[in-house]
Motif scaffolding. Structure first.
Motif, PDB file in Angstrom:
ATOM      1  N   LYS A   9       0.874  -1.178   0.000  1.00  0.00           N
ATOM      2  CA  LYS A   9       0.000   0.000   0.000  1.00  0.00           C
ATOM      3  C   LYS A   9       0.905   1.221   0.000  1.00  0.00           C
ATOM      4  CE  LYS A   9      -3.579  -2.652   2.215  1.00  0.00           C
ATOM      5  NZ  LYS A   9      -4.490  -2.942   3.301  1.00  0.00           N
ATOM      6  N   THR A  16       6.104   3.895   1.280  1.00  0.00           N
ATOM      7  CA  THR A  16       5.442   2.833   2.042  1.00  0.00           C
ATOM      8  C   THR A  16       5.188   3.266   3.481  1.00  0.00           C
ATOM      9  OG1 THR A  16       7.579   1.896   2.625  1.00  0.00           O
ATOM     10  CG2 THR A  16       6.488   0.987   0.676  1.00  0.00           C
ATOM     11  N   GLU A  17       5.850   4.317   3.907  1.00  0.00           N
ATOM     12  CA  GLU A  17       5.601   4.881   5.238  1.00  0.00           C
ATOM     13  C   GLU A  17       6.097   6.324   5.270  1.00  0.00           C
ATOM     14  OE1 GLU A  17       7.896   1.715   7.163  1.00  0.00           O
ATOM     15  OE2 GLU A  17       9.318   3.218   7.798  1.00  0.00           O
ATOM     16  N   GLY A  47      12.829  -6.783   9.086  1.00  0.00           N
ATOM     17  CA  GLY A  47      12.555  -5.450   9.625  1.00  0.00           C
ATOM     18  C   GLY A  47      11.121  -5.304  10.079  1.00  0.00           C
ATOM     19  N   MET A  48      10.184  -5.846   9.297  1.00  0.00           N
ATOM     20  CA  MET A  48       8.777  -5.658   9.645  1.00  0.00           C
ATOM     21  C   MET A  48       8.224  -6.811  10.493  1.00  0.00           C
ATOM     22  SD  MET A  48       6.504  -6.452   6.190  1.00  0.00           S
ATOM     23  CE  MET A  48       4.940  -6.760   7.009  1.00  0.00           C
ATOM     24  N   SER A  94      15.844 -13.041   7.201  1.00  0.00           N
ATOM     25  CA  SER A  94      16.651 -12.331   8.192  1.00  0.00           C
ATOM     26  C   SER A  94      17.897 -13.140   8.523  1.00  0.00           C
ATOM     27  CB  SER A  94      15.829 -12.100   9.471  1.00  0.00           C
ATOM     28  OG  SER A  94      16.672 -11.615  10.489  1.00  0.00           O
ATOM     29  N   LYS A  95      18.996 -12.435   8.650  1.00  0.00           N
ATOM     30  CA  LYS A  95      20.214 -13.099   9.136  1.00  0.00           C
ATOM     31  C   LYS A  95      20.315 -12.975  10.652  1.00  0.00           C
ATOM     32  CE  LYS A  95      23.122 -12.810   4.995  1.00  0.00           C
ATOM     33  NZ  LYS A  95      22.257 -12.178   3.998  1.00  0.00           N
ATOM     34  N   GLY A 130       8.902  -5.710   3.967  1.00  0.00           N
ATOM     35  CA  GLY A 130       8.734  -4.291   3.687  1.00  0.00           C
ATOM     36  C   GLY A 130       9.444  -3.852   2.430  1.00  0.00           C
ATOM     37  N   ARG A 132      12.516  -2.677   1.768  1.00  0.00           N
ATOM     38  CA  ARG A 132      13.878  -3.174   1.464  1.00  0.00           C
ATOM     39  C   ARG A 132      13.834  -4.583   0.908  1.00  0.00           C
ATOM     40  NH1 ARG A 132      18.198  -3.128   6.049  1.00  0.00           N
ATOM     41  NH2 ARG A 132      19.307  -4.330   4.474  1.00  0.00           N
ATOM     42  N   THR A 133      13.022  -5.411   1.534  1.00  0.00           N
ATOM     43  CA  THR A 133      12.941  -6.810   1.105  1.00  0.00           C
ATOM     44  C   THR A 133      12.311  -6.897  -0.279  1.00  0.00           C
ATOM     45  OG1 THR A 133      12.806  -7.525   3.377  1.00  0.00           O
ATOM     46  CG2 THR A 133      11.973  -9.058   1.733  1.00  0.00           C
ATOM     47  N   LYS A 159       9.718   6.514   3.522  1.00  0.00           N
ATOM     48  CA  LYS A 159      10.475   5.411   2.910  1.00  0.00           C
ATOM     49  C   LYS A 159       9.875   5.044   1.561  1.00  0.00           C
ATOM     50  CE  LYS A 159      12.265   2.291   5.480  1.00  0.00           C
ATOM     51  NZ  LYS A 159      12.406   1.194   6.431  1.00  0.00           N
TER      52      LYS A 159
HETATM   53  N1  LIG Z   1       2.887   0.193   3.025  1.00  0.00           N
HETATM   54  C1  LIG Z   1       2.889  -1.124   3.048  1.00  0.00           C
HETATM   55  O1  LIG Z   1       2.106  -1.801   2.344  1.00  0.00           O
HETATM   56  C2  LIG Z   1       3.852  -1.851   3.939  1.00  0.00           C
HETATM   57  C3  LIG Z   1       3.903  -3.241   3.861  1.00  0.00           C
HETATM   58  C4  LIG Z   1       4.815  -3.901   4.675  1.00  0.00           C
HETATM   59  C5  LIG Z   1       5.618  -3.199   5.567  1.00  0.00           C
HETATM   60  N2  LIG Z   1       5.517  -1.863   5.632  1.00  0.00           N
HETATM   61  C6  LIG Z   1       6.383  -1.118   6.573  1.00  0.00           C
HETATM   62  O2  LIG Z   1       7.725  -1.316   6.171  1.00  0.00           O
HETATM   63  C7  LIG Z   1       8.586  -1.235   7.315  1.00  0.00           C
HETATM   64  C8  LIG Z   1       9.622  -2.346   7.247  1.00  0.00           C
HETATM   65  O3  LIG Z   1      10.300  -2.268   5.999  1.00  0.00           O
HETATM   66  P1  LIG Z   1      11.887  -2.220   5.902  1.00  0.00           P
HETATM   67  O4  LIG Z   1      12.198  -1.927   4.476  1.00  0.00           O
HETATM   68  O5  LIG Z   1      12.407  -1.309   6.969  1.00  0.00           O
HETATM   69  O6  LIG Z   1      12.335  -3.653   6.354  1.00  0.00           O
HETATM   70  P2  LIG Z   1      12.002  -5.105   5.776  1.00  0.00           P
HETATM   71  O7  LIG Z   1      12.031  -5.138   4.288  1.00  0.00           O
HETATM   72  O8  LIG Z   1      10.780  -5.638   6.471  1.00  0.00           O
HETATM   73  O9  LIG Z   1      13.219  -5.927   6.374  1.00  0.00           O
HETATM   74  C9  LIG Z   1      14.565  -5.637   6.028  1.00  0.00           C
HETATM   75  C10 LIG Z   1      15.405  -6.779   6.587  1.00  0.00           C
HETATM   76  O10 LIG Z   1      15.144  -7.978   5.851  1.00  0.00           O
HETATM   77  C11 LIG Z   1      16.337  -8.713   5.703  1.00  0.00           C
HETATM   78  N3  LIG Z   1      16.674  -8.690   4.257  1.00  0.00           N
HETATM   79  C12 LIG Z   1      16.138  -7.897   3.300  1.00  0.00           C
HETATM   80  N4  LIG Z   1      16.689  -8.160   2.094  1.00  0.00           N
HETATM   81  C13 LIG Z   1      17.579  -9.141   2.312  1.00  0.00           C
HETATM   82  C14 LIG Z   1      18.447  -9.853   1.473  1.00  0.00           C
HETATM   83  N5  LIG Z   1      18.527  -9.617   0.166  1.00  0.00           N
HETATM   84  N6  LIG Z   1      19.229 -10.816   2.009  1.00  0.00           N
HETATM   85  C15 LIG Z   1      19.156 -11.091   3.315  1.00  0.00           C
HETATM   86  N7  LIG Z   1      18.320 -10.444   4.183  1.00  0.00           N
HETATM   87  C16 LIG Z   1      17.561  -9.475   3.686  1.00  0.00           C
HETATM   88  C17 LIG Z   1      17.379  -8.006   6.558  1.00  0.00           C
HETATM   89  O11 LIG Z   1      17.184  -8.510   7.870  1.00  0.00           O
HETATM   90  P3  LIG Z   1      18.398  -8.787   8.914  1.00  0.00           P
HETATM   91  O12 LIG Z   1      19.038  -7.446   9.114  1.00  0.00           O
HETATM   92  O13 LIG Z   1      17.712  -9.333  10.119  1.00  0.00           O
HETATM   93  O14 LIG Z   1      19.296  -9.768   8.238  1.00  0.00           O
HETATM   94  C18 LIG Z   1      16.898  -6.573   6.490  1.00  0.00           C
HETATM   95  O15 LIG Z   1      17.382  -5.780   7.580  1.00  0.00           O
HETATM   96  C19 LIG Z   1       7.676  -1.351   8.538  1.00  0.00           C
HETATM   97  O16 LIG Z   1       7.657  -0.075   9.153  1.00  0.00           O
HETATM   98  C20 LIG Z   1       6.312  -1.679   7.964  1.00  0.00           C
HETATM   99  O17 LIG Z   1       5.269  -1.075   8.684  1.00  0.00           O
HETATM  100  C21 LIG Z   1       4.663  -1.148   4.834  1.00  0.00           C
END
Ligand SMILES: NC(=O)c1ccc[n+]([C@@H]2O[C@H](COP(=O)([O-])OP(=O)(O)OC[C@H]3O[C@@H](n4cnc5c(N)ncnc54)[C@H](OP(=O)(O)O)[C@@H]3O)[C@@H](O)[C@H]2O)c1
Length: 191
Positions: A9, A16-17, A47-48, A94-95, A130, A132-133, A159
């Motif tokens: 969303k 995304t936020e 992360g999420m 996640s690592k 989220g 990043r992923t 973000k």
């Molecule tokens: N608007 C929307 O629809 C929506 C949907 C979902 C989430 N969100 C928001 O998004 C935020 C979280 O997003 P984010 O981008 O900060 O974090 P994220 O994508 O949830 O998580 C990032 C973590 O995933 C792991 N990771 C990601 N890519 C990787 C790869 N290629 N290889 C290995 N590990 C990998 C790592 O974890 P490790 O560091 O543990 O290894 C990295 O720190 C939350 O605030 C949530 O509320 C919004």
């Protein structure tokens, strides 16, 4: 081969936020992309994961209570997702994370494990986020489709979904469907 389908969303400017780490323009975090009938697994970033687990556990355990994220009691569609999520395997990329309260949660440590998961028999897999992923899995060529609900606002600072995407990719528009409140569902195949 199972499809990996991302659902996000976002604001019109692709956020995304907002700067405080919340997408306060989203009224409900239900699965509104029409994915539930075709999936039997979820994948999400480390992360999420903690916030996601807490949010849906709270809704499942106290369905009448306003939740701190939205400030409202859960919608019927959120209750439906809370029940579906409780019985559906969740894979967390996640690592660092090593433990989860949900018995249906497993950790994946690298992208090769996601490729293996896609080759296993089963229905499609829902990539919950989220940013990043989602961006890194699109770069790696692992995401087959992206479903975006675009909310009618310019969020400004915050973000961006594609902030860390490195590779150019052509997309195939499969659906563009207006939704209530000026939202728009867009479904793209990723080549
Ligand atoms: N608007 C929307 O629809 C929506 C949907 C979902 C989430 N969100 C928001 O998004 C935020 C979280 O997003 P984010 O981008 O900060 O974090 P994220 O994508 O949830 O998580 C990032 C973590 O995933 C792991 N990771 C990601 N890519 C990787 C790869 N290629 N290889 C290995 N590990 C990998 C790592 O974890 P490790 O560091 O543990 O290894 C990295 O720190 C939350 O605030 C949530 O509320 C919004």
């Amino acid at each position: 081969m199972r499809n990996l389908i991302a659902g996000m969303k976002i604001s019109l400017d692709g956020k995304t936020e907002g700067p405080e780490g919340m997408a306060d323009w989203v009224e409900a975090w239900s699965e509104d992309y029409g994915l539930t009938p075709q999936i039997d697994a979820c994948l999400l970033g480390g992360g999420m994961y903690p916030g996601y687990e807490g949010y849906w556990t709270g809704i499942r355990d106290e369905p009448d209570k306003p939740h701190w994220i939205t400030g409202s009691p859960p919608t019927p569609a959120e209750l439906e997702w809370a029940r579906f999520a409780a019985k559906t395997p969740h894979y967390v990329l996640s690592k660092k994370l090593t433990s989860a309260a949900w018995p249906q949660t497993r950790f994946v440590r690298g992208l090769d494990e996601i490729a293996t998961l896609k080759r296993q028999p089963g229905k499609d897999i829902y990539l919950l986020g989220g940013a990043r992923t989602t961006a890194s899995l699109i770069d790696a060529g692992l995401v087959d489709e992206i479903r975006l609900i675009v909310h009618p606002l310019i969020a400004g600072r915050g973000k961006a979904l594609f902030a860390e995407t490195e590779r150019r990719r052509g997309l195939e528009l499969r659906t563009a469907e207006p939704r209530e409140g000026g939202r728009l569902l867009m479904i793209y195949g990723i080549g």
